[in-house]
Design an enzyme around this catalytic site. Structure first.
Site, PDB file in Angstrom:
ATOM      1  N   PRO A  16     -50.394 -42.402 -50.800  1.00 26.50           N
ATOM      2  CA  PRO A  16     -50.208 -43.049 -52.094  1.00 26.50           C
ATOM      3  C   PRO A  16     -51.223 -42.504 -53.100  1.00 26.50           C
ATOM      4  O   PRO A  16     -52.417 -42.456 -52.799  1.00 26.50           O
ATOM      5  CB  PRO A  16     -50.457 -44.539 -51.804  1.00 26.50           C
ATOM      6  N   ALA A  18     -52.085 -43.072 -57.071  1.00 25.20           N
ATOM      7  CA  ALA A  18     -51.841 -43.708 -58.364  1.00 25.20           C
ATOM      8  C   ALA A  18     -51.933 -42.667 -59.474  1.00 25.20           C
ATOM      9  O   ALA A  18     -52.851 -41.843 -59.486  1.00 25.20           O
ATOM     10  CB  ALA A  18     -52.863 -44.824 -58.593  1.00 25.20           C
ATOM     11  N   GLN A  70     -45.854 -48.745 -51.675  1.00 22.67           N
ATOM     12  CA  GLN A  70     -47.117 -49.469 -51.487  1.00 22.67           C
ATOM     13  C   GLN A  70     -47.295 -50.580 -52.520  1.00 22.67           C
ATOM     14  O   GLN A  70     -47.211 -50.340 -53.728  1.00 22.67           O
ATOM     15  CB  GLN A  70     -48.319 -48.535 -51.579  1.00 22.67           C
ATOM     16  N   CYS A 100     -58.012 -50.075 -51.733  1.00 20.83           N
ATOM     17  CA  CYS A 100     -58.371 -49.710 -53.107  1.00 20.83           C
ATOM     18  C   CYS A 100     -59.721 -50.304 -53.500  1.00 20.83           C
ATOM     19  O   CYS A 100     -59.903 -51.519 -53.418  1.00 20.83           O
ATOM     20  CB  CYS A 100     -57.289 -50.169 -54.081  1.00 20.83           C
ATOM     21  N   LYS A 139     -52.396 -49.782 -44.995  1.00 23.42           N
ATOM     22  CA  LYS A 139     -53.354 -48.687 -45.189  1.00 23.42           C
ATOM     23  C   LYS A 139     -54.729 -49.273 -45.468  1.00 23.42           C
ATOM     24  O   LYS A 139     -54.886 -50.062 -46.409  1.00 23.42           O
ATOM     25  CB  LYS A 139     -52.908 -47.783 -46.343  1.00 23.42           C
ATOM     26  N   ASN A 200     -56.124 -40.347 -42.124  1.00 26.11           N
ATOM     27  CA  ASN A 200     -56.208 -39.949 -43.536  1.00 26.11           C
ATOM     28  C   ASN A 200     -57.647 -39.665 -43.949  1.00 26.11           C
ATOM     29  O   ASN A 200     -58.570 -40.324 -43.501  1.00 26.11           O
ATOM     30  CB  ASN A 200     -55.629 -41.087 -44.408  1.00 26.11           C
ATOM     31  N   GLY A 201     -57.768 -38.677 -44.846  1.00 27.46           N
ATOM     32  CA  GLY A 201     -59.049 -38.420 -45.493  1.00 27.46           C
ATOM     33  C   GLY A 201     -59.609 -37.045 -45.243  1.00 27.46           C
ATOM     34  O   GLY A 201     -59.980 -36.698 -44.119  1.00 27.46           O
ATOM     35  N   GLY A 224     -53.472 -36.503 -49.323  1.00 34.36           N
ATOM     36  CA  GLY A 224     -53.465 -36.913 -50.721  1.00 34.36           C
ATOM     37  C   GLY A 224     -53.771 -35.752 -51.639  1.00 34.36           C
ATOM     38  O   GLY A 224     -52.884 -34.998 -52.063  1.00 34.36           O
ATOM     39  N   ARG A 225     -55.067 -35.539 -51.944  1.00 37.19           N
ATOM     40  CA  ARG A 225     -55.461 -34.577 -52.979  1.00 37.19           C
ATOM     41  C   ARG A 225     -54.979 -33.158 -52.712  1.00 37.19           C
ATOM     42  O   ARG A 225     -54.670 -32.432 -53.665  1.00 37.19           O
ATOM     43  CB  ARG A 225     -56.988 -34.618 -53.150  1.00 37.19           C
TER      44      ARG A 225
HETATM   45  C1  LIG Z   1     -55.782 -39.874 -57.826  1.00 34.66           C
HETATM   46  C2  LIG Z   1     -55.784 -40.745 -56.600  1.00 34.66           C
HETATM   47  C3  LIG Z   1     -55.038 -41.899 -56.591  1.00 34.66           C
HETATM   48  C4  LIG Z   1     -55.015 -42.717 -55.451  1.00 34.66           C
HETATM   49  N1  LIG Z   1     -54.226 -43.823 -55.440  1.00 34.66           N
HETATM   50  C5  LIG Z   1     -54.127 -44.573 -54.305  1.00 34.66           C
HETATM   51  C6  LIG Z   1     -53.221 -45.659 -54.232  1.00 34.66           C
HETATM   52  O1  LIG Z   1     -52.481 -45.983 -55.170  1.00 34.66           O
HETATM   53  N2  LIG Z   1     -53.195 -46.382 -53.066  1.00 34.66           N
HETATM   54  C7  LIG Z   1     -53.977 -46.045 -51.983  1.00 34.66           C
HETATM   55  O2  LIG Z   1     -53.889 -46.710 -50.941  1.00 34.66           O
HETATM   56  N3  LIG Z   1     -54.817 -45.014 -52.027  1.00 34.66           N
HETATM   57  C8  LIG Z   1     -54.892 -44.260 -53.152  1.00 34.66           C
HETATM   58  N4  LIG Z   1     -55.708 -43.166 -53.177  1.00 34.66           N
HETATM   59  C9  LIG Z   1     -56.393 -42.755 -51.936  1.00 34.66           C
HETATM   60  C10 LIG Z   1     -55.512 -41.744 -51.170  1.00 34.66           C
HETATM   61  O3  LIG Z   1     -54.288 -42.318 -50.782  1.00 34.66           O
HETATM   62  C11 LIG Z   1     -56.233 -41.201 -49.930  1.00 34.66           C
HETATM   63  O4  LIG Z   1     -56.543 -42.290 -49.084  1.00 34.66           O
HETATM   64  C12 LIG Z   1     -57.528 -40.482 -50.290  1.00 34.66           C
HETATM   65  O5  LIG Z   1     -57.345 -39.597 -51.403  1.00 34.66           O
HETATM   66  C13 LIG Z   1     -58.047 -39.673 -49.102  1.00 34.66           C
HETATM   67  O6  LIG Z   1     -57.088 -38.716 -48.685  1.00 34.66           O
HETATM   68  P1  LIG Z   1     -57.216 -37.164 -49.121  1.00 34.66           P
HETATM   69  O7  LIG Z   1     -58.594 -36.728 -48.718  1.00 34.66           O
HETATM   70  O8  LIG Z   1     -56.116 -36.484 -48.350  1.00 34.66           O
HETATM   71  O9  LIG Z   1     -57.028 -37.107 -50.597  1.00 34.66           O
HETATM   72  C14 LIG Z   1     -55.780 -42.365 -54.315  1.00 34.66           C
HETATM   73  C15 LIG Z   1     -56.554 -41.204 -54.343  1.00 34.66           C
HETATM   74  C16 LIG Z   1     -56.555 -40.383 -55.452  1.00 34.66           C
HETATM   75  C17 LIG Z   1     -57.370 -39.112 -55.434  1.00 34.66           C
END
Ligand SMILES: Cc1cc2nc3c(=O)[nH]c(=O)nc-3n(C[C@H](O)[C@H](O)[C@H](O)COP(=O)(O)O)c2cc1C
Length: 331
Positions: A16, A18, A70, A100, A139, A200-201, A224-225
């Site tokens: 997810p 945002a 979500q 969050c 999550k 995740n992460g 995510g990123r």
């Molecule tokens: C721009 C942005 C928006 C995010 N929005 C949400 C969200 O709406 N809900 C959520 O559970 N996590 C959100 N996250 C967290 C990501 O889902 C993820 O847990 C986090 O970025 C770590 O994963 P990654 O290292 O693969 O990015 C967001 C992260 C980023 C960078």
């Protein structure tokens, strides 16, 4: 592999995100191999009062399913109502946000505040699972404060209440988006779990996803990123997991996808909002390309789809002239 009643192809999910994870982006991530895509988080009250529909958040394209939608909130009854409305809107699963760290969410008792309120985790998960026929996922982060770890308590609650899968981000709420990611906490949860675990992460490239899955033995990995401006990362993860060399898209393919992304945003949100929405996505697509800063600045002045297309065509010509293959490894 199965997640609740869903039959999934592949092991990598779009996280997810945002501000990014809308329908146009989800379609592209699915096309390039995401096994399932999460929506950006939406307030359960926003769904109940129709705001989510107004903002196009309940728009789904055939090509993006399965979609895990979500929601966040702190009131079990409102979460159940949101899940019912989402089931009617055609989502495939409901995800509950318990990670969050945003103060405006935390102060309402939702998001990562739930990591400090396990009775409410119990109440929300049992109510939502009972209130919908869809699979319900959760999550979490590993805890709220820096030394907290509530993973195993929450896993036990999820298992008791019939949650279909648990996604774990191995950092705490106070760490925000920085800080080290704890793979051991995910591995420990997986060793005990009777439901699928989603790791995740910190995945930056396809090889990281394989290492993450191998180390934690998690069932799925959530990205995510690394997917921003790079929906191909899912195909690359599938390649690496299947033992083959990941494919790098050509410069032409990158620009075709950028243009399709623009067209989809404009169709969903209108000319001005769609073009504005694309500025942040294009900044990611441009990473590693020649003269990215110049083109990013130029894109930020553009307000209509026609001029944006002209600029992307010009930039495509420059990139193809510079190199046939422009990889994202330059990031
Ligand atoms: C721009 C942005 C928006 C995010 N929005 C949400 C969200 O709406 N809900 C959520 O559970 N996590 C959100 N996250 C967290 C990501 O889902 C993820 O847990 C986090 O970025 C770590 O994963 P990654 O290292 O693969 O990015 C967001 C992260 C980023 C960078």
């Amino acid at each position: 592999m199965k997640l609740g009643s869903l039959e999934l192809e592949g092991r990598a999910f779009l996280a997810p995100l945002a501000g990014y994870g809308d329908s146009p982006f989800r379609v592209l991530c699915r096309r390039y191999g995401a096994a399932m895509v999460y929506t950006e988080m939406v307030s359960s009250l926003g769904i109940k009062f129709g705001n989510a529909k107004t903002f196009g958040m309940l728009a789904f394209e055939p090509g993006e399913h399965p979609v895990d939608f979500q929601i966040f909130g702190a009131r079990p009854a409102a979460m159940v109502e949101a899940a019912e409305l989402l089931a009617k809107a055609g989502v495939d699963a409901i995800d509950i946000n318990m990670g969050c760290p945003e103060p405006k969410i935390v102060k309402t008792g939702a998001g990562s505040a739930l990591l400090r309120n396990l009775p409410l985790v119990d109440a929300i998960t049992s109510a939502v699972v009972r209130g919908t026929l869809l699979p319900v996922t959760v999550k979490i982060r590993k805890g709220f404060l820096i030394d907290d770890n509530v993973t195993e308590e929450i896993l036990a609650i999820c298992e008791k209440n019939g949650v279909a899968a648990l996604a774990i981000h191995g950092s705490t709420a106070v760490q925000g988006r920085s800080g080290s990611k704890d793979w051991d906490v995910i591995a420990a949860a997986k060793a005990k779990a009777s439901i699928p675990i989603i790791a995740n992460g910190g995945v930056k490239k396809a090889e990281d996803a394989k290492r993450f899955l191998d180390y934690t033995k998690a069932d799925y990995v959530m990205v995510g990123r690394a997917a921003l401006g790079n929906p191909w990362v899912f195909e690359q993860i599938n390649d690496v997991l299947g033992g083959s060399v990941p494919r790098e898209p050509s410069a032409d393919e990158r620009f075709d996808v950028m243009q399709e992304h623009v067209d989809r945003e404009v169709a969903l949100k209108g000319d001005v909002a769609g073009v504005k929405e694309m500025r942040k996505h294009l900044a990611f697509y441009f990473r590693g390309l020649p003269e990215a800063t110049t083109y990013r600045n130029r894109i930020n002045q553009i307000k209509d789809p026609h001029t944006l297309k002209e600029l992307l065509d010009e930039y495509r010509g420059l990139c193809i002239g510079t190199s046939e293959e422009v990889g994202h490894d330059a990031r």
